[in-house]
Structure formats: C-alpha cells, structure tokens
Scaffold this motif. Sequence first.
Motif, mmCIF file in Angstrom:
data_model
loop_
_atom_site.group_PDB
_atom_site.id
_atom_site.type_symbol
_atom_site.label_atom_id
_atom_site.label_comp_id
_atom_site.label_asym_id
_atom_site.label_seq_id
_atom_site.Cartn_x
_atom_site.Cartn_y
_atom_site.Cartn_z
ATOM 1 N N GLN A 203 -49.802 -37.657 3.973
ATOM 2 C CA GLN A 203 -51.006 -37.370 4.423
ATOM 3 C C GLN A 203 -52.267 -38.343 4.409
ATOM 4 N N GLU A 207 -53.151 -41.411 7.676
ATOM 5 C CA GLU A 207 -54.993 -41.055 8.313
ATOM 6 C C GLU A 207 -54.951 -42.727 8.288
ATOM 7 N N TYR A 284 -44.679 -29.481 8.497
ATOM 8 C CA TYR A 284 -43.885 -29.119 9.634
ATOM 9 C C TYR A 284 -45.033 -28.236 9.684
ATOM 10 N N GLN A 285 -45.546 -26.852 9.427
ATOM 11 C CA GLN A 285 -46.606 -25.677 9.003
ATOM 12 C C GLN A 285 -47.721 -26.474 9.071
ATOM 13 N N CYS A 286 -48.688 -27.708 8.050
ATOM 14 C CA CYS A 286 -49.389 -28.086 8.002
ATOM 15 C C CYS A 286 -50.183 -29.254 9.507
ATOM 16 N N GLU A 287 -49.380 -29.253 10.036
ATOM 17 C CA GLU A 287 -49.405 -29.932 11.578
ATOM 18 C C GLU A 287 -49.458 -29.018 12.518
ATOM 19 N N GLU A 288 -48.758 -28.158 12.306
ATOM 20 C CA GLU A 288 -48.979 -26.430 13.621
ATOM 21 C C GLU A 288 -49.987 -26.461 13.481
ATOM 22 N N LYS A 289 -51.097 -25.581 12.239
ATOM 23 C CA LYS A 289 -51.844 -25.441 11.770
ATOM 24 C C LYS A 289 -53.472 -26.404 11.824
ATOM 25 N N GLY A 290 -53.085 -27.243 11.722
ATOM 26 C CA GLY A 290 -53.690 -28.425 11.829
ATOM 27 C C GLY A 290 -54.998 -28.214 10.479
ATOM 28 N N VAL A 291 -53.532 -28.005 9.122
ATOM 29 C CA VAL A 291 -54.533 -28.439 8.020
ATOM 30 C C VAL A 291 -54.488 -29.583 6.844
ATOM 31 N N ARG A 292 -55.255 -29.591 6.299
ATOM 32 C CA ARG A 292 -54.457 -30.495 5.176
ATOM 33 C C ARG A 292 -54.449 -30.041 4.053
#
Length: 301
Positions: A203, A207, A284-292
């Motif tokens: 991530q 960025e 995938y989980q981070c992207e789906e939830k929009g979290v770092r």
Amino acid sequence: MVDLTVVILTKNEESNLRKCIESFKGIVKRFVIVDSFSTDGTKQLCEILDEELKSIGSRLDFYENKWIDYATQFNWGLTQTGINTAWTMRMDADEELMEGLVEEINSKLNQLAPPVNGVIVRRRLIFMGRWIKHGGRYPEFLLRIFRTDKAMCEQKIMDEHMILKEGTTIKFKHDLIDNNTKDLEWWTAKHNWYSNREVLDHQNLMESQIENSLETGGESTEQAKMKRSIKNGGYYKLPKFWRAHIYFIYRYYIRLGFLDGPEGKIFHFLQAYWYRFLVDAKMYQCEEKGVRMEQQGDLKA
C-alpha cells in the motif's frame, strides 16, 4: 580474533540463540543483542553466554528496545550500542555459520582493504530439518558483513536489505544456515504476521510510486534488486489469487521444488501458495472496505 561485532535482534529466541552464537567458534570480538522485551529465557541465556564468551576474550552485550519495525530496530542497534570494531555483521537468531564460512571470515575479513566495504554471503534454508535446495531458494545472496558505519538497513516494512553507502562488495564462498528450531504453528503465525506487513508495504508503494534504496544508489546484491523488480513490476501486475497459483507451479514444478521431498512439498506450498494467497486475500479485503492495513507491532507468537 576478528575485529567484528555481530548484531542480532531477538524476541523469545531462547531455543535458537545459543547455536547461533556458538557457530562463530569464538572468532568474534563482540555480540550485540537487541531484544524487544522477550518473555522467555532469552535475557537470562544472554547473561550466561556473556560469561562464557568473556572466558575466551569475547563478550555479549544485551540491550532492550521497543519494537517498531525490523529496519528501525536494527539501525538502532547499529547506532546506539557503541560499535567500534572495524566490521559489523547482521545475523538473525535462527541462523548459524557453517564451518567453512567461519574459517573464511577468520582468514579473510581482517585482510580486506577499501574500497571493499561489504561482504555478500550465501544462505541456505533448513525447514523441518531438511535443506530446501530447489524451487529457486538456493543460493540466496545477502549483504551481511560490512565495514562499520558504511551500511544501514533500508527503511522498509517488508523484505528489507542492508544497503552499502559507499564502496564495493565481494562474495565469500561458504554458507550460513537459516535453521529455526521452532514448530510449524510458530511458522504459520509468523507468516500471518508477515502478510499484514506485506500488505502495508505494498500500500505504501502504491501511494508513493517510489521504490527505495535498492534502485536509488545504495549497493546491495544484484539478486535482491532483481527479485524486487520482478515482484513489483511483474508478480503484482498479475491478477490476485491466480498469481499465487502460478507462483507455486513455477516454484514446485518448473524450479524442481518437488525434489526437496515431503518437507519441501510442505514448505513450497505454504510459502509460495498459502502465504501469497493470504496476502492477496488481505489486499482484497482492504480494497473492498477502503482501509489501510494497520502498522504492525512485534510478533506475539
């Protein structure tokens, strides 16, 4: 005795540390242990080892420092423990030197002159008692010995390497061994922890779009540069989940990992498939939830 300080980071390494220290066969002036507040007998073992080393003219100094990440901890050890030997070496507590490497360090290191400021060694991995010789795992070349104050650990969350600030490197011929004596439950817990670090590291890379010191002037190993280039420029361009499957096939079949027997099958599946799939699942989980991914502390296992 070699004018060398060996820096080792520890956290609950009572089962590994003695064989690491003893593998140097008394040739080292000083060991520096930087511990992140172990809860086993690591500190007590270090006191015993220090007394044993003093009897042969060496010593072991024990420090405690709060863990942030590997690079920060190791660089703290380099800069805050008064290292005054000509050379410094990075070791992990679960590693040990083969006799050939001990002899090579003892006979060659004090004879090296500038501009040679770093020594690259070969590492072999022992998993469940077996040498993992295939699957692209051996030899692994690592910059581990360097002239004091001429190298630092690159500030990365994952897959951090030693970076030489100036000068050139040479390769020694013999191996050190990565031979952790802890069980498979610890191994899987460690790699679950690694997977969080890897997601956060990726991530950060996405960025910033800036790769770090392996490509910006620091001297390490060509193997490390190539692996990172393939990983970031090739592997991560492939579709999630499928890339873990492809990587396992490459390691186990194309690079002949199956020749490493039952232990090799376990290792290559867990390290090349399960671990890589777990990293993808967390991405995938981070992207789906929009979290770092959260910043990781030290390993609790």
